[in-house]
Design a protein around this motif. Sequence first.
Motif, short mmCIF file in Angstrom:
data_model
loop_
_atom_site.label_atom_id
_atom_site.label_comp_id
_atom_site.label_asym_id
_atom_site.label_seq_id
_atom_site.Cartn_x
_atom_site.Cartn_y
_atom_site.Cartn_z
N ASN A 159 0.82 -1.22 0.00
CA ASN A 159 0.00 0.00 0.00
C ASN A 159 0.85 1.27 0.00
N GLY A 160 0.58 2.16 -0.96
CA GLY A 160 1.25 3.44 -1.02
C GLY A 160 2.74 3.36 -1.26
N GLN A 161 3.18 2.37 -2.01
CA GLN A 161 4.61 2.07 -2.11
C GLN A 161 5.40 3.08 -2.93
N THR A 162 4.78 3.76 -3.87
CA THR A 162 5.53 4.56 -4.83
C THR A 162 5.12 6.03 -4.82
N MET A 163 5.84 6.84 -5.59
CA MET A 163 5.56 8.26 -5.77
C MET A 163 5.56 9.03 -4.45
N LEU A 164 6.45 8.64 -3.55
CA LEU A 164 6.52 9.29 -2.24
C LEU A 164 6.93 10.75 -2.36
N ARG A 165 7.85 11.04 -3.27
CA ARG A 165 8.34 12.41 -3.40
C ARG A 165 7.24 13.35 -3.87
N GLU A 166 6.48 12.91 -4.88
CA GLU A 166 5.40 13.75 -5.40
C GLU A 166 4.33 13.99 -4.34
N ARG A 167 4.00 12.94 -3.61
CA ARG A 167 2.96 13.08 -2.58
C ARG A 167 3.37 14.05 -1.50
N ASP A 168 4.60 13.92 -1.03
CA ASP A 168 5.08 14.79 0.04
C ASP A 168 5.16 16.24 -0.43
N TYR A 169 5.75 16.45 -1.59
CA TYR A 169 5.95 17.82 -2.08
C TYR A 169 4.62 18.52 -2.29
N LEU A 170 3.69 17.86 -2.98
CA LEU A 170 2.42 18.51 -3.31
C LEU A 170 1.55 18.72 -2.07
#
Length: 374
Positions: A159-170
């Motif tokens: 669950n929620g494994q990818t795109m951590l950078r985009e999620r945090d930044y936005l």
Amino acid sequence: MRTPRALVVGITAGLLLGACSSSGPTDDRGGGTTGPSPTASVGGTATEGAATPGPTDPTTPTTPTSSTAPPVTPSTTPAPAAKAPDPASIAALVATRYDGGNLRLGRERGNTDAYRQYFATYESNGLTISGRINIPRGTGPFPAVVLAHGYVDPEVYTNGQTMLRERDYLARQGYVTLHIDYRNHAQSDDDPRNDANLRAGYTVDAINAGLALKKAQVVDPDRVALIGRSMGGGVVYNALVVRPGLFRAAVAYAPVSSDTVDNFDKWVRRDSSRSGAARAVIARLGTPEAKPAAWAATSPRTYFGRITEPLLIHHGTADEDCPLSWSRESVAALEAAGKDVELRVYPGGRHTLTSPQWDTSIRRTEAFLARHLR
């Protein structure tokens, strides 16, 4: 075997507001696994009917209009029923009735000073789809982004494994970010037909995620965007042609080809582990060489004329998975259709951009969203 859909206990969204490839790129991963323990609800449920066919709708039939047409002779033989579009086709996706909603929050995990992060689920045409949502601290409603990830083997994906950078930044810029797991991933329900349908179900899940966000009280329904990476970039293309007007803007990072044959040849046809899916698709559609029209009907590029939203594409020149030429071809087709598209090229950039190129790309993404979602 997948984990059964999460059990949920709802509370009001007002309380929440008051309280606050054949293999995927390994460097597009991160984050831990969060088991479902849902305790909050942020939206209701409603149903969106199928879109009214427009002049470029692939489901619109041609009707004779000549006044000199011969009279119809009555017959006792009934006319043959119209053949339903193939489930992997754009026409089938356009004809689908979408019912996304019932966005529910579960366990909090990974909170920061800028946002709260939750395990989440929502409904997608009879399936429960899991994901991870970041909700900015402060008073909403907020603009929101659906995040459609690239390929990771569903058997190992969490669950929620990818795109951590985009999620945090936005989320730090004030966006609700809903990273969806897709069907057959993490705690999402199973769809055994998805591979044989060229993974069309992922597009269904992205569209329903957008609808679910629009019904959530923490979200401004007029300011919802879509971002996809790699395989998720193909989901972006599909979602834009299938439901024009649902999202205000979209961004694709290193997307797959907008011509389905390119993707099928590279990742399905030549992959022995997916031979069953390849045979099932070819049995219905024929080979791309023998039935080019049937395959064109599965390609979003064929229907780029339907798109109404601006699109930003990021792509590196050294991409080892999705060649830059695919994005250049997609941009050329979009421009030929008169669409608002922008391609940002990163010299030496690989499939997953690293700093400082990624930092540049996300600033460009946020500026693009701010311009089109204001």
